[in-house]
Design a protein around this motif. Structure first.
Motif, PDB file in Angstrom:
ATOM      1  N   ASP A   1      86.758  50.391   8.836  1.00 62.78           N
ATOM      2  CA  ASP A   1      85.794  50.235  10.170  1.00 62.78           C
ATOM      3  C   ASP A   1      84.423  50.155   9.683  1.00 62.78           C
ATOM      4  N   MET A   2      84.016  50.072   8.717  1.00 59.80           N
ATOM      5  CA  MET A   2      82.592  49.729   8.178  1.00 59.80           C
ATOM      6  C   MET A   2      82.661  49.054   6.839  1.00 59.80           C
ATOM      7  N   SER A   3      81.563  48.382   6.189  1.00 61.65           N
ATOM      8  CA  SER A   3      81.442  47.776   5.079  1.00 61.65           C
ATOM      9  C   SER A   3      81.552  48.935   3.994  1.00 61.65           C
ATOM     10  N   ARG A   4      81.732  48.546   2.671  1.00 56.44           N
ATOM     11  CA  ARG A   4      81.783  49.367   1.602  1.00 56.44           C
ATOM     12  C   ARG A   4      80.336  49.929   1.592  1.00 56.44           C
ATOM     13  N   GLU A   5      79.267  49.023   1.761  1.00 53.42           N
ATOM     14  CA  GLU A   5      77.781  49.513   1.599  1.00 53.42           C
ATOM     15  C   GLU A   5      77.485  50.286   2.786  1.00 53.42           C
ATOM     16  N   ALA A   6      78.136  50.354   3.875  1.00 57.30           N
ATOM     17  CA  ALA A   6      77.975  51.338   4.867  1.00 57.30           C
ATOM     18  C   ALA A   6      78.491  52.365   4.644  1.00 57.30           C
ATOM     19  N   LEU A   7      79.732  52.620   4.091  1.00 57.47           N
ATOM     20  CA  LEU A   7      80.660  53.466   3.757  1.00 57.47           C
ATOM     21  C   LEU A   7      79.861  54.272   2.678  1.00 57.47           C
ATOM     22  N   ALA A   8      79.324  53.698   1.408  1.00 51.94           N
ATOM     23  CA  ALA A   8      78.482  54.435   0.347  1.00 51.94           C
ATOM     24  C   ALA A   8      77.415  55.308   1.094  1.00 51.94           C
ATOM     25  N   ASP A   9      76.695  54.581   1.877  1.00 50.51           N
ATOM     26  CA  ASP A   9      75.452  55.530   2.881  1.00 50.51           C
ATOM     27  C   ASP A   9      76.156  56.596   3.456  1.00 50.51           C
ATOM     28  N   PHE A  10      77.242  56.678   4.121  1.00 48.84           N
ATOM     29  CA  PHE A  10      77.849  57.657   4.879  1.00 48.84           C
ATOM     30  C   PHE A  10      78.324  58.698   3.925  1.00 48.84           C
ATOM     31  N   PHE A  11      78.797  58.438   2.792  1.00 49.70           N
ATOM     32  CA  PHE A  11      79.212  59.541   1.821  1.00 49.70           C
ATOM     33  C   PHE A  11      77.884  59.669   1.007  1.00 49.70           C
ATOM     34  N   GLY A  12      76.811  59.035   1.289  1.00 51.03           N
ATOM     35  CA  GLY A  12      75.656  59.487   0.406  1.00 51.03           C
ATOM     36  C   GLY A  12      75.972  59.281  -1.011  1.00 51.03           C
ATOM     37  N   VAL A  13      76.556  58.229  -1.261  1.00 52.33           N
ATOM     38  CA  VAL A  13      76.621  57.904  -2.853  1.00 52.33           C
ATOM     39  C   VAL A  13      76.089  56.467  -2.860  1.00 52.33           C
ATOM     40  N   ALA A  14      76.019  55.780  -4.319  1.00 53.50           N
ATOM     41  CA  ALA A  14      75.830  54.766  -4.548  1.00 53.50           C
ATOM     42  C   ALA A  14      76.972  53.717  -4.438  1.00 53.50           C
ATOM     43  N   ARG A  15      76.755  52.500  -4.003  1.00 45.23           N
ATOM     44  CA  ARG A  15      77.811  51.545  -3.992  1.00 45.23           C
ATOM     45  C   ARG A  15      78.724  51.228  -5.093  1.00 45.23           C
ATOM     46  N   PRO A  16      77.967  51.182  -6.372  1.00 47.85           N
ATOM     47  CA  PRO A  16      78.951  51.023  -7.487  1.00 47.85           C
ATOM     48  C   PRO A  16      79.800  52.087  -7.827  1.00 47.85           C
ATOM     49  N   SER A  17      79.248  53.403  -7.490  1.00 43.81           N
ATOM     50  CA  SER A  17      80.233  54.540  -7.691  1.00 43.81           C
ATOM     51  C   SER A  17      81.383  54.481  -6.662  1.00 43.81           C
ATOM     52  N   LEU A  18      81.206  54.065  -5.541  1.00 44.62           N
ATOM     53  CA  LEU A  18      82.259  53.917  -4.528  1.00 44.62           C
ATOM     54  C   LEU A  18      83.326  53.177  -4.884  1.00 44.62           C
ATOM     55  N   SER A  19      82.745  51.720  -5.275  1.00 44.26           N
ATOM     56  CA  SER A  19      83.475  50.898  -5.792  1.00 44.26           C
ATOM     57  C   SER A  19      84.637  51.199  -7.138  1.00 44.26           C
ATOM     58  N   ARG A  20      83.916  52.186  -7.759  1.00 43.13           N
ATOM     59  CA  ARG A  20      84.751  52.506  -8.976  1.00 43.13           C
ATOM     60  C   ARG A  20      86.073  53.589  -8.486  1.00 43.13           C
TER      61      ARG A  20
END
Length: 228
Positions: free
Chosen positions: A175-194
């Motif tokens: 329900d949100m982009s990975r960039e927005a999800l990374a912001d929601f989690f308070g983490v960097a986008r590459p970390s979330l992708s891993r």
């Protein structure tokens, strides 16, 4: 009427309004428009919040700065978005974040507290939409606070995916982009992708763009309960 106002029909506050109804409402109230170029500070944290802001065009970033001076991105907003509905009528009306224009800039519609109150009295549909928007933001804040109690990114992602699974079944779209999800989690986008890749590798999920298929609920639950 400014043609950008027609975008309001897609916003949470004016959900269900026809073009004719939007024209009727905005021909009878006072509002103003503000446009900001890329990187411009729209509102600063701690400033008096006495107007409702609606992002009509472009995007903006909500940021906070910690004591060391590090800037933390809280949320990225895309038009049309409502800002500050939950704080407009609070006893301490201070803007909680720094709001900065992003990408190609931002265009906002602003309405005073008095105008919002008038709409609430005269427009039941607007009142219900406003209450729903405030309730949704409280739920989002509760979810974010719970996320902060989870120690790892993998736990946060597992919890998020299990929640979507309960609502949508085995296959769903984020329900949100990975960039927005990374912001929601308070983490960097590459970390979330891993972490997404790790969940795919262990056979917990399968992904294709924003589409996710839950392969093993048990593996996600084990991550949530036992990952350290």
């Amino acid at each position: 009427m400014n043609p950008l106002i027609l975008n309001l029909g897609e916003s949470s506050l004016f959900k269900g309004y026809t073009i004719g109804e939007l024209e009727r409402v905005f021909s009878s109230i006072h509002y103003r428009m503000e446009k900001y170029p890329l990187g411009c500070l729209v509102r600063s944290r701690g400033s008096v919040h006495d107007e409702l802001l609606i992002l009509l065009d472009g995007s903006a970033v909500a940021e906070m700065q910690d004591q060391s001076g590090k800037v933390i991105r809280v949320e990225r907003l895309e038009a049309p978005s409502v800002l500050g509905s939950a704080f407009l009528f609070s006893s301490d009306r201070e803007f909680p974040v720094d709001l900065v224009a992003d990408d190609r800039g931002s265009t906002f519609l602003l309405m005073s507290r008095e105008t919002v109150l008038r709409l609430c009295r005269n427009e039941e549909k607007f009142l219900l939409n406003l209450l729903r928007d405030i309730g949704d933001r409280i739920n989002l804040l509760a979810d974010k606070l719970f996320m902060l109690t989870l120690g790892t990114i993998k736990q946060r992602l597992a919890n998020y995916l299990l929640k979507l699974h309960r609502s949508n079944g085995r296959c769903f779209e984020l329900d949100m982009s990975r960039e927005a999800l990374a912001d929601f989690f308070g983490v960097a986008r590459p970390s979330l992708s891993r972490v997404f890749s790790e969940l795919v590798d262990i056979g917990a999920i399968a992904t294709r763009g924003r589409k996710v298929e839950i392969i093993s609920v048990e593996k996600l639950v084990n991550i949530l309960n036992f990952e350290r």
